[in-house]
Design a protein around this motif. Structure first.
Motif: not given
Length: 646
Positions: A206-208, A228-229, A234-235, A245-248
């Motif tokens: 998710a972070a990557l 890619w978002c 999905k992750e 989670a917030v950053d995604v």
């Protein structure tokens, strides 16, 4: 007679003790370092409050001392105060710590794995703090040292650590505009993920993927960023750290905005704001991060007034945490400058916008090299403001001076963009469009034409001939031909082409005409129609009143009605439609229609005022009726089967 309440309140015994220790700091320095981390930090914070920065700097520049201070995690915002004060005072504590950590890593390369593991974990904490504080180059040095330690052991644990390190390294390189190195970092992370997969292990990506989305977004590769978002979303799992989670959610929202999927963007950013406030609190830098992205969304959906308020709140938080000369504060100043400029465009009151634009440039030039890419955007915003001030100026000499300064700023921004992205990039094209707008104001029409054509050609090659961005630049050229060069036939063809493209741009919601959000590319032309204006030149269509009426009504039904449905009747894009129609009908002598649209515009102004009076963007995100899992599920279910957006 009632007793008067005492105003003086004695210090607590604890604070009195801390003050006593600080008073004897020189004699007690060794003993202070043996105190528990929370108490030790309070002593150092008292030094900061008393302005004893040289003594505080001497402590914080020692790696062991700072490592202990970092363990007082509940006082991180206070640590940021101290740290920024030292940096402002000229104590290069960030680089001293990064260099000390790098040397330590080189010393322990031959040590056992446990020693290296502890160093890596500390490096993540130290680098994370430097990254959060905006000192990206120093954070990068820390993470590179961690990555070197990870590479010394070819085993599963260190592969996981290497992936985490690459994610952190990619984040700071994105923040520092090192996009080429960021791409290499992503590829390296993928090799470690592949290694893990071959041995039956899965790393959460998710972070990557979120950082990859940010990288692609910065380079204006919007389709890829959106793709890619979706993969990052999905992750997201229940066990994922809230910060990730917030950053995604933030990055996914921005990707949706530029793809014009506003309902998705709204759901994502509002949940990100809610999560950040609930988990980190209303004075935390992460909350300010979400507010800046919320302001970006509001600006793009035409809620300009609320975007200004949100940007101001974000700036206030960042100033309270970091103080003055900090890159995070600079970016917040820039965002507020731009939104203020848009908000006061009609009134011409640009003092506040200019103040924040100049503050952003001052901070960036103080802490970064003069050719840093971050200056391109800030200089562009200042140039926009100066141009409008110049146009409104009644002194010819002052007008010329301001236009020349705006010209120099735009040229500088263009050169920085070309250096970072090359000639064929959407950002570079936008800078050409900015220059085209400025040359129109300077009455250098051939130069303006050249710049607009360049912008169109670059966008067509990158995005295709039917992209919304192309329509914007086509509209610019049409306005130039129409109002300044009297090339009415060319202008008519370009207007029609621009409309045709815009009407094709459908997302999951209705297509929306250009709004104030496109000021980044100088969408509104002073003393001309806006770029999305589709009215035909009077000299060309004066003999075709029926066609003129049909075309204008068709556009009004298609474009303006769609704007109403999405934003309401107070949608600001309508103002330029209405003003354009008033000018048009006045030119062709259709005064009945002039009167009609004057009434419509008056009603619009009342609706607009009422709309802003009853809305409160922050109140709207104080609670959430959905869990993160539900928000993610809703977003993913709305995707086409191939996972691509629009």
């Amino acid at each position: 007679m009632a007793a008067v309440e005492l105003e003086w309140i004695p210090e607590t015994l604890y604070n009195t003790a801390i003050s006593a220790v600080v008073d004897s700091y020189t004699r007690s320095r060794r003993e202070i370092r043996s105190l528990p981390e929370n108490i030790q930090f309070d002593v150092y914070y008292k030094l900061y409050q008393q302005g004893r920065l040289c003594q505080l700097g001497g402590e914080f520049c020692e790696l062991e001392v700072f490592a202990k201070v970092l363990r007082a995690s509940d006082k991180r915002h206070l640590l940021h105060h101290c740290f920024q004060a030292l940096m402002d005072h000229g104590v290069k504590v960030a680089s001293v710590l990064a260099n000390s950590f790098s040397r330590r890593c080189s010393y322990i390369e031959e040590s056992d794995a446990n020693v290296k593991e502890k160093a890596i974990q500390f490096g993540f904490v130290l680098g994370g703090f430097l990254s959060d504080a905006g000192w990206y180059s120093d954070a990068e040095k820390v993470f590179l040292s961690c990555l070197q330690l990870c590479s010394l052991h070819d085993e599963v644990l260190h592969w996981f650590r290497a992936v985490e390190c690459c994610v952190r390294l990619l984040h700071v390189r994105n923040g520092n505009c090192k996009y080429h190195l960021g791409e290499e970092t992503y590829k390296l992370a993928q090799t470690y993920i592949d290694k893990l997969a071959k041995h039956g292990h899965q790393a959460n990506k998710a972070a990557l993927f979120g950082e990859l989305c940010a990288l692609l977004f910065a380079k204006s590769h919007y389709d890829e960023a959106y793709k890619w978002c979706v993969e990052a979303m999905k992750e997201i799992t229940v066990s994922l750290p809230v910060k990730v989670a917030v950053d995604v959610l933030r990055q996914a929202s921005k990707a949706c905005v530029v793809k014009r999927e506003f309902k998705k963007a709204e759901q994502l950013i509002k949940h990100a704001v809610y999560l950040a406030r609930e988990h980190f609190g209303p004075k935390h830098p992460k909350y300010s991060d979400t507010l800046l992205d919320y302001g970006f969304y509001l600006l793009n959906v035409d809620n300009i007034c609320q975007s200004v308020a949100i940007y101001q709140t974000a700036l206030d938080i960042r100033q309270s945490v970091f103080g003055g000369k900090n890159i995070h504060v600079a970016t917040a100043h820039e965002d507020l400058a731009y939104s203020s400029y848009v908000h006061h465009y009609s009134s011409g009151k640009f003092d506040n916008a200019l103040f924040h634009a100049e503050r952003a440039i001052d901070i960036i030039t103080h802490i970064l090299p003069e050719d840093h890419l971050l200056l391109a955007s800030s200089k562009r915003v200042k140039a926009l403001i100066l141009e409008e001030i110049a146009i409104d100026c009644h002194n010819k000499e002052t007008e010329q001076r301001l236009l020349q300064e705006a010209h120099d700023l735009h040229l500088s921004s263009l050169q920085l963009a070309k250096k970072a992205f090359g000639e064929f990039n959407v950002q570079t094209a936008k800078h050409y469009g900015n220059l085209g707008r400025l040359y129109q104001s300077m009455r250098k029409f051939k130069e303006a034409e050249e710049m607009h054509i360049k912008a169109i050609q670059i966008k067509e090659q990158l995005l295709g001939q039917e992209d919304y961005e192309v329509a914007l630049s086509v509209g610019h050229l049409a306005s130039l031909y129409n109002y300044d060069m009297n090339q009415y036939e060319d202008a008519e063809k370009l207007y029609l082409r621009s409309i045709a493209i815009e009407n094709m741009q459908q997302s999951e919601e209705l297509s929306v005409g250009p709004t104030f959000s496109h000021f980044h590319e100088m969408e509104i032309l002073q003393n001309t129609m806006p770029c999305h204006e589709i009215i035909k030149p009077a000299s060309v269509v004066a003999s075709k009143p029926k066609l003129l009426s049909e075309l204008s009504c068709l556009f009004h039904e298609q474009s303006s009605a769609e704007g109403k449905k999405l934003f309401g009747e107070g949608y600001s894009g309508l103002e330029y439609d209405y003003r354009g129609l008033i000018k048009l009908y006045n030119s062709v002598g259709n005064f009945e229609r002039v009167y009609e649209y004057h009434n419509i515009l008056s009603n619009w102004n009342r609706l607009r005022d009422r709309q802003f009076a009853i809305s409160d963007a922050l109140e709207d995100v104080n609670g959430s009726t959905q869990s993160t899992e539900e928000v993610v599920r809703s977003f993913l279910l709305a995707q086409p089967t191939n996972g691509q957006g629009c």
